[in-house]
Design an enzyme around this catalytic site. Sequence first.
Site, PDB file in Angstrom:
ATOM      1  N   TYR A   1      -3.244   5.173  -4.653  1.00  0.00           N
ATOM      2  CA  TYR A   1      -4.517   5.883  -4.536  1.00  0.00           C
ATOM      3  C   TYR A   1      -4.432   7.136  -5.400  1.00  0.00           C
ATOM      4  O   TYR A   1      -3.349   7.685  -5.613  1.00  0.00           O
ATOM      5  CB  TYR A   1      -4.806   6.282  -3.089  1.00  0.00           C
ATOM      6  CG  TYR A   1      -5.224   5.148  -2.195  1.00  0.00           C
ATOM      7  CD1 TYR A   1      -6.455   4.520  -2.368  1.00  0.00           C
ATOM      8  CD2 TYR A   1      -4.402   4.706  -1.163  1.00  0.00           C
ATOM      9  CE1 TYR A   1      -6.853   3.475  -1.545  1.00  0.00           C
ATOM     10  CE2 TYR A   1      -4.790   3.663  -0.331  1.00  0.00           C
ATOM     11  CZ  TYR A   1      -6.004   3.057  -0.528  1.00  0.00           C
ATOM     12  OH  TYR A   1      -6.390   2.026   0.283  1.00  0.00           O
TER      13      TYR A   1
ATOM     14  N   SER B   1       0.820  -1.196   0.000  1.00  0.00           N
ATOM     15  CA  SER B   1       0.000   0.000   0.000  1.00  0.00           C
ATOM     16  C   SER B   1       0.861   1.255   0.000  1.00  0.00           C
ATOM     17  O   SER B   1       1.900   1.315   0.663  1.00  0.00           O
ATOM     18  CB  SER B   1      -0.914   0.013   1.227  1.00  0.00           C
ATOM     19  OG  SER B   1      -1.613   1.238   1.325  1.00  0.00           O
TER      20      SER B   1
ATOM     21  N   LYS C   1      -8.255  -2.170  -9.011  1.00  0.00           N
ATOM     22  CA  LYS C   1      -8.932  -2.817  -7.893  1.00  0.00           C
ATOM     23  C   LYS C   1     -10.182  -2.030  -7.523  1.00  0.00           C
ATOM     24  O   LYS C   1     -10.110  -0.820  -7.286  1.00  0.00           O
ATOM     25  CB  LYS C   1      -7.996  -2.907  -6.690  1.00  0.00           C
ATOM     26  CG  LYS C   1      -8.563  -3.637  -5.483  1.00  0.00           C
ATOM     27  CD  LYS C   1      -7.500  -3.717  -4.390  1.00  0.00           C
ATOM     28  CE  LYS C   1      -8.003  -4.478  -3.168  1.00  0.00           C
ATOM     29  NZ  LYS C   1      -9.055  -3.732  -2.449  1.00  0.00           N
TER      30      LYS C   1
END
Length: 397
Positions: free
Chosen positions: A130, A108, A254
């Site tokens: 992100y 992440s 995702k």
Amino acid sequence: MSNTWFESVAEAQRRAKKRLPGSVYSALIAGSEKGLTLQDNLGAFDELRFAPRTAGHFAQRELATTVLGREVSLPVLISPTGVQAVHPDGEVAVARAAAARGTSVGLSSFGSKPIEEVVAANPNTYFQVYWTGTRDDILQRLDRARTAGAVGIILTLDWSFSHSRDWGSPHIPDKLTPRELLRFAPESLRHPRWLYRYARTRRLPDLSVPNMTPPGGIAPTFFGAYGQWMQTTPPTWDDVRWLREQWDGPFLLKGVIRVDEARRAVDAGVSAISVSNHGGNNLDGTPATIRALPAIADAVGSDVEVLLDGGIRRGSDVVKALALGARAVLIGRAYLWGLAAGGQAGVENVLDVLRNGIDSTLLALGHRSVHDLSREDVVVPEGFGHALGSDVRVTAR
């Protein structure tokens, strides 16, 4: 056999609950609002049944496959999760465990360990992104991932809403100040093994996110990075297409749960999609991912690789997902419980549990390989599937 070994993911969860401070453990298990999606992710697998064979079984089964062009020893990958304060070694321990068991790991961008350390521990590392900050900010992170040796990227778009939890959210500090240490002292002292792990390192749990560090700057805290994400305009499909053009390699999107958006992902040029609802931490009331999988696999499975995450707790769950069209699955909570229970060895244990479950299920179904699985192996009840974003109704077959 070592007395630290456990035989199920449920036992890993039990040990994690026993060893972790309450606030840390509750952050792992919670879902959005009432938890409807979280529970459906689990319960939907229980509605599926198998059609086993009586004779003609194979003495040896093959679990290996390829995902995004990389060979893995079993169709289970490590999904990226945020700051892993359940163990001092965090993502590095997870990466080593995945490497030891022959599979890939996702890191992440909100993780607690820098990508350089994680890639060193597992060369098959995917960096998760992100849509945070400006395009230049995102390009800087991609360049760092590329330089570090990441084999691909994961664009996570299934975390789009900020929701409360009906049972309350745990207090998570921005920094571990003396005041916060005093606040957490009672529950930490009740879990001496967790505290001892950190005491041995002479380091406190690090709540910064080093992979979000700007050039020449310092790593922001988790909530600092979260705040930037909250203030960033959500991406469009043109943004997804642009980002795909910036990365010459495997690109996993995702968060797809609708058939129409699976097709748009194909049009944007992604290499693979993961049918996901962020483990029940996005919009509550979204159906389980395994319910949405068959229609999406039917629609785009010949164009891109289709993966699934959400609700995987045993090897038979993996087999059900593969039979309904997934190339492989990603796991999240399961390996975090293993990490809490035993560090790197605990994550390896979880992967072994899943491997053994896949193997024994293949044996009972009379298959030599995971590639031989089909929908004929699974009994799907009427009305089980949901073809979201499509006028095609999924029926049992």
